[in-house]
Write an enzyme that holds these catalytic residues in place. Structure first.
Site, PDB file in Angstrom:
ATOM      1  N   HIS A  46       0.908  -1.192   0.022  1.00  0.00           N
ATOM      2  CA  HIS A  46       0.109   0.005  -0.081  1.00  0.00           C
ATOM      3  C   HIS A  46       0.782   1.408   0.031  1.00  0.00           C
ATOM      4  CE1 HIS A  46      -3.769  -2.144   0.369  1.00  0.00           C
ATOM      5  NE2 HIS A  46      -3.189  -2.846   1.438  1.00  0.00           N
ATOM      6  N   ARG A  98       7.376  -5.860   3.124  1.00  0.00           N
ATOM      7  CA  ARG A  98       5.834  -6.458   2.416  1.00  0.00           C
ATOM      8  C   ARG A  98       5.939  -6.447   1.076  1.00  0.00           C
ATOM      9  NH1 ARG A  98      -0.238  -5.437   4.281  1.00  0.00           N
ATOM     10  NH2 ARG A  98       0.077  -3.060   3.877  1.00  0.00           N
ATOM     11  N   ASP A 156      -8.807  -6.097   6.304  1.00  0.00           N
ATOM     12  CA  ASP A 156      -9.153  -6.907   5.152  1.00  0.00           C
ATOM     13  C   ASP A 156     -10.191  -8.039   5.602  1.00  0.00           C
ATOM     14  OD1 ASP A 156      -7.933  -5.766   2.563  1.00  0.00           O
ATOM     15  OD2 ASP A 156      -6.161  -6.057   3.840  1.00  0.00           O
ATOM     16  N   GLU A 199      -5.922 -12.749   5.879  1.00  0.00           N
ATOM     17  CA  GLU A 199      -6.727 -11.507   5.882  1.00  0.00           C
ATOM     18  C   GLU A 199      -8.061 -11.773   5.311  1.00  0.00           C
ATOM     19  OE1 GLU A 199      -4.467  -8.241   4.875  1.00  0.00           O
ATOM     20  OE2 GLU A 199      -3.211  -9.385   3.520  1.00  0.00           O
ATOM     21  N   ASP A 248      17.002 -10.414  -3.500  1.00  0.00           N
ATOM     22  CA  ASP A 248      18.414 -10.012  -4.238  1.00  0.00           C
ATOM     23  C   ASP A 248      18.579  -8.415  -3.682  1.00  0.00           C
ATOM     24  OD1 ASP A 248      18.726 -12.366  -5.365  1.00  0.00           O
ATOM     25  OD2 ASP A 248      18.277 -11.806  -7.333  1.00  0.00           O
TER      26      ASP A 248
END
Length: 266
Positions: free
Chosen positions: A48, A73, A178, A152, A87
């Site tokens: 987000h 995230r 959520d 969620e 990476d």
């Protein structure tokens, strides 16, 4: 020389509450300030927050060496996304919207080099190995990756025991906002029905021997979930904290309320 150790993964194993902050500003300057604030861990939000691979990497760079652990995230649980995040130096990956054990198993494989998984071997040109200056990075990296999955939805709650039992999943993060939406309670993350489901989920996760995480923006709610058993506690976000502080400062001189507000659970 082996892959750098994952302090968050190690700290989660003793079960004590770890206090964290969500970084959604997508800004290295703000991330460094948060990194020096005294939190146990931070989450760089690629779902987000307006982040891309380069902005996430820059935040990882400024947080390197500070006394705080960092998770990233992913915007989505795709193998190619996870490969890029690993990476550039992420050692703990948080994946949103994980609804079943089979999905969690695929995510474990995405974070591991063969034969345990499908992560592509390109460490020689990657920041993860500090550009091939960590000679034993590849054979030791799997052990230092920490995978957190987000449950969620109602489907995730129904399959939570199996999700938490997946080998290679180190913890499960509950997403109350959520979850509430999926329950037909959009914007009501603190509704009694949602809280009851969250509490049951926390107990299920901890019973499986995994870390249980949650983000709420209300101190009372956070402490309640801590008492239930949650041990990865995100207690706020940089955006909401900054916004509230600025509104309060402006209001103290102008008498005007900047308005706005937020749900206590993210």
């Amino acid at each position: 020389m082996p892959a750098p150790s994952n302090g968050l993964k190690a700290a989660m194993q003793d079960g004590r509450p770890l206090i964290g902050l969500w970084l959604a500003m997508a800004d290295a300057y703000a991330a460094e300030i948060a990194g020096r604030a005294g939190f146990d861990w931070l989450v760089i939000d690629g779902e987000h927050g307006p982040n891309d691979v380069r902005s996430i990497m820059r935040q990882l760079q400024v947080l390197e060496g500070l006394p705080v652990e960092v998770a990233v995230r992913a915007p989505i649980g795709e193998t190619w996304v996870i490969k890029q995040l690993l990476d550039i130096g992420a050692r703990t990956i948080l994946v949103p919207m994980v609804d079943c054990a089979e999905q969690a198993e695929e995510l474990v494989r995405a974070t591991r080099y063969p034969p345990a998984g499908v992560r592509g071997v390109g460490a020689a040109i990657a920041r993860a190995s500090f550009f091939n200056t960590v000679p034993d990075y590849v054979p030791t990296a799997n052990a230092e990756v920490c995978l957190l999955v987000q449950a969620e939805s109602r489907a995730a709650m129904e399959d939570l025991e199996r999700i938490a039992a997946v080998e290679g999943v180190d913890g499960v993060f509950i997403g109350p906002a959520d979850l509430a939406a999926d329950m037909g309670l959009l914007g009501q993350a603190d509704a009694p029905e949602v809280r009851a489901m969250v509490e049951k989920a926390i107990r299920t996760i901890r019973a499986a021997g995994k870390a249980a995480g949650i983000l709420t923006l209300d101190e009372t709610v956070t402490r309640h979930y801590r008492d239930v058993g949650a041990n990865l506690l995100a207690v706020g976000t940089d955006v909401t904290t900054f916004s509230a502080a600025l509104r309060g400062l402006a209001s103290s001189f102008t008498g005007r309320d900047g308005g706005g507000g937020s749900s206590s659970s993210y």
